[in-house]
Design a protein around this motif. Structure first.
Motif, PDB file in Angstrom:
ATOM      1  N   SER A  28       0.828  -1.386  -0.054  1.00 56.78           N
ATOM      2  CA  SER A  28       0.012   0.113  -0.070  1.00 56.78           C
ATOM      3  C   SER A  28       0.978   1.256  -0.075  1.00 56.78           C
ATOM      4  CB  SER A  28      -0.841  -0.023   1.238  1.00 56.78           C
ATOM      5  OG  SER A  28      -0.262   0.056   2.523  1.00 56.78           O
ATOM      6  N   GLN A  29       1.945   1.349   0.632  1.00 58.11           N
ATOM      7  CA  GLN A  29       3.108   2.361   0.629  1.00 58.11           C
ATOM      8  C   GLN A  29       3.610   2.562  -0.753  1.00 58.11           C
ATOM      9  OE1 GLN A  29       5.636   0.847   3.639  1.00 58.11           O
ATOM     10  NE2 GLN A  29       4.865   2.335   5.028  1.00 58.11           N
ATOM     11  N   SER A  30       3.816   1.574  -1.283  1.00 59.01           N
ATOM     12  CA  SER A  30       4.361   1.638  -2.848  1.00 59.01           C
ATOM     13  C   SER A  30       3.072   2.129  -3.644  1.00 59.01           C
ATOM     14  CB  SER A  30       4.673   0.160  -3.237  1.00 59.01           C
ATOM     15  OG  SER A  30       5.020   0.039  -4.554  1.00 59.01           O
ATOM     16  N   LYS A  31       1.856   1.951  -3.395  1.00 58.48           N
ATOM     17  CA  LYS A  31       0.867   2.357  -4.353  1.00 58.48           C
ATOM     18  C   LYS A  31       0.605   3.788  -4.352  1.00 58.48           C
ATOM     19  CE  LYS A  31      -1.599  -1.971  -5.018  1.00 58.48           C
ATOM     20  NZ  LYS A  31      -2.898  -2.572  -4.479  1.00 58.48           N
ATOM     21  N   LEU A  32       0.728   4.095  -2.873  1.00 56.11           N
ATOM     22  CA  LEU A  32       0.593   5.698  -2.652  1.00 56.11           C
ATOM     23  C   LEU A  32       1.723   6.492  -2.998  1.00 56.11           C
ATOM     24  CD1 LEU A  32      -0.510   5.622   1.202  1.00 56.11           C
ATOM     25  CD2 LEU A  32      -1.768   6.736  -0.784  1.00 56.11           C
ATOM     26  N   ALA A  33       2.872   5.990  -2.961  1.00 54.04           N
ATOM     27  CA  ALA A  33       4.102   6.495  -3.697  1.00 54.04           C
ATOM     28  C   ALA A  33       3.970   6.982  -5.140  1.00 54.04           C
ATOM     29  CB  ALA A  33       5.437   5.794  -3.249  1.00 54.04           C
ATOM     30  N   SER A  34       3.112   5.992  -5.856  1.00 47.08           N
ATOM     31  CA  SER A  34       3.052   5.992  -7.224  1.00 47.08           C
ATOM     32  C   SER A  34       1.953   7.260  -7.526  1.00 47.08           C
ATOM     33  CB  SER A  34       2.658   4.731  -7.903  1.00 47.08           C
ATOM     34  OG  SER A  34       1.446   4.323  -7.592  1.00 47.08           O
ATOM     35  N   LEU A  35       1.313   7.685  -6.588  1.00 41.17           N
ATOM     36  CA  LEU A  35       0.211   8.580  -7.032  1.00 41.17           C
ATOM     37  C   LEU A  35       0.727   9.903  -7.726  1.00 41.17           C
ATOM     38  CD1 LEU A  35      -2.071   8.415  -3.753  1.00 41.17           C
ATOM     39  CD2 LEU A  35      -2.792   7.788  -5.815  1.00 41.17           C
ATOM     40  N   ASN A  36      -0.017  10.641  -8.332  1.00 41.63           N
ATOM     41  CA  ASN A  36       0.294  11.879  -8.713  1.00 41.63           C
ATOM     42  C   ASN A  36       0.704  12.665  -7.586  1.00 41.63           C
ATOM     43  OD1 ASN A  36      -0.180  14.749  -9.282  1.00 41.63           O
ATOM     44  ND2 ASN A  36      -0.817  14.043 -11.465  1.00 41.63           N
ATOM     45  N   LYS A  37       1.856  13.414  -7.633  1.00 40.76           N
ATOM     46  CA  LYS A  37       2.283  14.207  -6.579  1.00 40.76           C
ATOM     47  C   LYS A  37       1.041  15.466  -6.184  1.00 40.76           C
ATOM     48  CE  LYS A  37       5.757  17.582  -4.995  1.00 40.76           C
ATOM     49  NZ  LYS A  37       5.084  17.649  -3.743  1.00 40.76           N
ATOM     50  N   SER A  38       0.471  15.785  -6.950  1.00 44.78           N
ATOM     51  CA  SER A  38      -0.731  16.620  -6.401  1.00 44.78           C
ATOM     52  C   SER A  38      -1.614  16.081  -5.630  1.00 44.78           C
ATOM     53  CB  SER A  38      -1.329  17.615  -7.556  1.00 44.78           C
ATOM     54  OG  SER A  38      -1.788  16.951  -8.535  1.00 44.78           O
ATOM     55  N   VAL A  39      -2.042  14.898  -5.915  1.00 52.51           N
ATOM     56  CA  VAL A  39      -3.081  14.161  -5.398  1.00 52.51           C
ATOM     57  C   VAL A  39      -2.421  13.574  -4.024  1.00 52.51           C
ATOM     58  CG1 VAL A  39      -4.575  11.916  -5.542  1.00 52.51           C
ATOM     59  CG2 VAL A  39      -4.278  13.346  -7.299  1.00 52.51           C
ATOM     60  N   LEU A  40      -1.458  13.252  -3.924  1.00 56.93           N
ATOM     61  CA  LEU A  40      -0.578  12.960  -2.720  1.00 56.93           C
ATOM     62  C   LEU A  40      -0.561  13.855  -1.832  1.00 56.93           C
ATOM     63  CD1 LEU A  40       0.618  10.555  -1.189  1.00 56.93           C
ATOM     64  CD2 LEU A  40       2.752  10.908  -2.331  1.00 56.93           C
ATOM     65  N   ASP A  41      -0.217  15.080  -2.177  1.00 53.87           N
ATOM     66  CA  ASP A  41      -0.186  16.334  -1.231  1.00 53.87           C
ATOM     67  C   ASP A  41      -1.442  16.700  -0.705  1.00 53.87           C
ATOM     68  OD1 ASP A  41       2.677  16.408  -1.830  1.00 53.87           O
ATOM     69  OD2 ASP A  41       2.625  18.211  -3.279  1.00 53.87           O
ATOM     70  N   MET A  42      -2.492  16.798  -1.548  1.00 59.65           N
ATOM     71  CA  MET A  42      -3.762  16.875  -1.127  1.00 59.65           C
ATOM     72  C   MET A  42      -4.137  15.782  -0.121  1.00 59.65           C
ATOM     73  SD  MET A  42      -5.735  17.979  -4.472  1.00 59.65           S
ATOM     74  CE  MET A  42      -4.866  19.335  -5.678  1.00 59.65           C
ATOM     75  N   LEU A  43      -3.867  14.711  -0.331  1.00 58.43           N
ATOM     76  CA  LEU A  43      -4.301  13.561   0.517  1.00 58.43           C
ATOM     77  C   LEU A  43      -3.695  13.811   1.852  1.00 58.43           C
ATOM     78  CD1 LEU A  43      -5.730  10.902   0.908  1.00 58.43           C
ATOM     79  CD2 LEU A  43      -3.794   9.669  -0.123  1.00 58.43           C
ATOM     80  N   ASN A  44      -2.543  14.121   2.040  1.00 60.62           N
ATOM     81  CA  ASN A  44      -1.574  14.364   3.008  1.00 60.62           C
ATOM     82  C   ASN A  44      -2.297  15.631   3.648  1.00 60.62           C
ATOM     83  OD1 ASN A  44       0.096  12.183   3.299  1.00 60.62           O
ATOM     84  ND2 ASN A  44       1.419  12.968   1.603  1.00 60.62           N
ATOM     85  N   ASP A  45      -2.266  16.802   3.298  1.00 59.67           N
ATOM     86  CA  ASP A  45      -3.056  18.124   3.774  1.00 59.67           C
ATOM     87  C   ASP A  45      -4.369  17.497   4.441  1.00 59.67           C
ATOM     88  OD1 ASP A  45      -0.915  19.344   2.757  1.00 59.67           O
ATOM     89  OD2 ASP A  45      -1.932  20.152   1.118  1.00 59.67           O
ATOM     90  N   PHE A  46      -4.855  16.928   3.749  1.00 59.27           N
ATOM     91  CA  PHE A  46      -6.411  16.576   4.306  1.00 59.27           C
ATOM     92  C   PHE A  46      -6.322  15.778   5.566  1.00 59.27           C
ATOM     93  CE2 PHE A  46     -10.098  13.383   4.622  1.00 59.27           C
ATOM     94  CZ  PHE A  46     -11.181  14.261   4.947  1.00 59.27           C
TER      95      PHE A  46
END
Length: 116
Positions: A28-46
């Motif tokens: 699951s960490q590997s899949k998260l790391a492959s997310l688009n950076k803007s999506v990952l940033d929004m997810l982490n901010d949320f």
């Protein structure tokens, strides 16, 4: 005393070669790391905001099945609620912080726009 012996032995050692570190990510960490950076940033901010009752919405077609699966795992690990709905090729995804406060609290909607 053992530390002194080791230190004495080690001071004459010369390292010749390459030293590296192997980092292994869970699936699951590997899949998260492959997310688009803007999506990952929004997810982490949320996730860091921790606002009870707040929503994070992904428009249909914005995430592929593997990305949605990774985000569902991310939410489960952090006690967030997540749901997907819609046809297979155009699924919407919504993340929600559980409401811990009064039921009259308004929900904050955060709409994501794809990078098109």
């Amino acid at each position: 005393k053992n530390d002194e012996v080791f230190t004495e032995m080690a001071k004459d050692l010369i390292l010749d070669g390459i030293v590296g570190v192997l980092v292994s990510l869970t699936e699951s960490q590997s899949k998260l790391a492959s997310l688009n950076k803007s999506v990952l940033d929004m997810l982490n901010d949320f996730a860091e905001r921790k606002t009870p009752g707040s929503l994070l919405k992904f428009r249909g077609g914005m995430l592929n099945p593997a990305e949605r699966a990774a985000i569902h795992s991310f939410c489960k690990a952090r006690g967030l609620l997540s749901s997907s709905e819609g046809p297979k090729d155009n699924r919407k995804m919504t993340l929600r912080f559980p409401k811990f406060l009064h039921s009259s609290e308004e929900e904050e909607d955060i709409e994501l726009k794809s990078n098109e």
